[in-house]
Design an enzyme around this catalytic site. Structure first.
Site, PDB file in Angstrom:
ATOM      1  N   SER A 110       0.841  -1.201   0.000  1.00 35.89           N
ATOM      2  CA  SER A 110       0.000   0.000   0.000  1.00 35.89           C
ATOM      3  C   SER A 110       0.882   1.260   0.000  1.00 35.89           C
ATOM      4  O   SER A 110       1.701   1.435  -0.913  1.00 35.89           O
ATOM      5  CB  SER A 110      -0.977  -0.051   1.181  1.00 35.89           C
ATOM      6  OG  SER A 110      -2.019   0.875   0.999  1.00 35.89           O
ATOM      7  N   ASP A 250      -9.352  -5.428  -4.880  1.00 36.77           N
ATOM      8  CA  ASP A 250      -8.482  -4.452  -4.214  1.00 36.77           C
ATOM      9  C   ASP A 250      -8.983  -3.022  -4.408  1.00 36.77           C
ATOM     10  O   ASP A 250      -9.417  -2.647  -5.504  1.00 36.77           O
ATOM     11  CB  ASP A 250      -7.079  -4.578  -4.824  1.00 36.77           C
ATOM     12  CG  ASP A 250      -5.960  -4.155  -3.896  1.00 36.77           C
ATOM     13  OD1 ASP A 250      -6.172  -3.227  -3.106  1.00 36.77           O
ATOM     14  OD2 ASP A 250      -4.862  -4.746  -3.994  1.00 36.77           O
ATOM     15  N   HIS A 277      -7.313  -5.906  -0.644  1.00 34.07           N
ATOM     16  CA  HIS A 277      -6.109  -5.089  -0.447  1.00 34.07           C
ATOM     17  C   HIS A 277      -5.010  -5.798   0.343  1.00 34.07           C
ATOM     18  O   HIS A 277      -3.911  -5.277   0.459  1.00 34.07           O
ATOM     19  CB  HIS A 277      -6.515  -3.792   0.278  1.00 34.07           C
ATOM     20  CG  HIS A 277      -5.487  -2.705   0.240  1.00 34.07           C
ATOM     21  ND1 HIS A 277      -4.918  -2.261  -0.931  1.00 34.07           N
ATOM     22  CD2 HIS A 277      -4.927  -1.959   1.236  1.00 34.07           C
ATOM     23  CE1 HIS A 277      -4.064  -1.284  -0.660  1.00 34.07           C
ATOM     24  NE2 HIS A 277      -4.042  -1.091   0.644  1.00 34.07           N
TER      25      HIS A 277
END
Length: 299
Positions: A110, A250, A277
């Protein structure tokens, strides 16, 4: 199977402390892997099971970026302090502290993937490979795509989110409850969320300084200093083998990841069909196998 040994410590950084943990042996034949967690400000906890890669015979290094987890918290610092450059400098300081600058791999998840890309474009000599997991190449793209995903939420959830964002009451329980509907679809589809994931969310709630300053009150309401961040025009400078990872569901949608594929020569992209995610949590075994094989190819 014997559990790899784990050691913890602190790296001094500009009068502060960066907490780190090494799982496995830094002197192993395989080059160490440094994990960059997301948030910003989410702590390493939700990436904890990436230490399983140490079973493959390489050291895995977790650390808490400044302002969260077991590292120094600085709630009094403002937007001028919390910069991308600060976290790049902290990473370089840790590499020196551990004595691994000459040869290492980076996996960023991320925000950590964004930071990893920022690190790679500086072309550090010891970087062997880069894994960018569930990361956008541009925050404006990220917000555009998040809004598309929001539009698919139940109408009453959308309404709750909008009302509280307009009123500035995003810390209310009602907003958090609505937010978690989005999170269960596009952040972590393992429900209830695993304990290590909830630990990271809890620590953002306990000290939201970094997350609120750089991102904003939620994954899709981005009003912080990263709002206009983009690395697209610099990605051609990444020279190391690069693995891109994202989940089918995601919040980092294909549109947010595509610029990495288009601009990093020779990059590979693996989409995890049953993940959002956090494929390292949602499809752990396949994730560790895929990342491990990529690292082995690029030692």
């Amino acid at each position: 199977m014997t559990e790899p040994q784990s050691t913890e410590g602190f790296a001094p950084f500009r009068g502060h402390q960066t907490w780190y943990r090494v799982t496995g042996d830094l002197k192993a034949g395989k080059k160490p892997l440094v994990i960059l967690h997301g948030g910003p400000g989410a702590s390493h906890d939700y990436t904890d099971r990436m230490k399983l890669i140490a079973h493959q015979g390489r050291a895995v290094i977790h650390y808490d970026q400044l302002g969260c987890g077991k590292s120094t918290h600085l709630p009094g610092k403002g937007v001028d302090f919390w910069t991308v450059q600060l976290f790049l400098d902290e990473l370089n300081n840790l590499l020196d502290h551990l004595g691994i600058r000459s040869a290492y791999h980076v996996l960023g998840q991320s925000w950590g993937g964004m930071l990893g890309a920022e690190h790679a474009v500086t072309q550090p000599k010891g970087l062997k490979s880069l894994t960018i997991s569930d990361s956008p190449a541009s925050m404006e793209l990220w917000v555009q795509e998040a809004n598309k995903l929001r539009d698919q939420l139940p109408p009453e959830v959308q309404k709750t989110l909008l009302v509280h964002e307009a009123a500035g009451t995003t810390s209310s329980k009602e907003y958090t409850t609505a937010m978690m509907v989005f999170y269960a679809r596009h952040v972590c589809r393992v429900q209830p969320m695993p304990e290590e994931v909830t630990r990271s969310f809890a620590q953002i709630e306990a000290d939201p300084t970094v997350y609120f300053t750089m991102n904003g009150p939620s994954e899709f309401h981005v009003i912080g200093s990263l709002k206009h961040w983009s690395i697209i025009d610099r990605l051609h400078k990444v020279e190391v083998p690069t693995l891109l990872i994202s989940g089918k569901y995601d919040e980092a949608t294909p549109a947010t990841v595509q610029p990495y594929k288009d601009n990093i020569k020779g990059s590979r992209w693996q989409i995890f069909e049953n993940s959002s995610h956090m494929p390292h949590v949602e499809e752990t075994e396949l994730y560790m196998k895929s990342v491990g094989a990529f690292l082995d190819q690029n030692d």
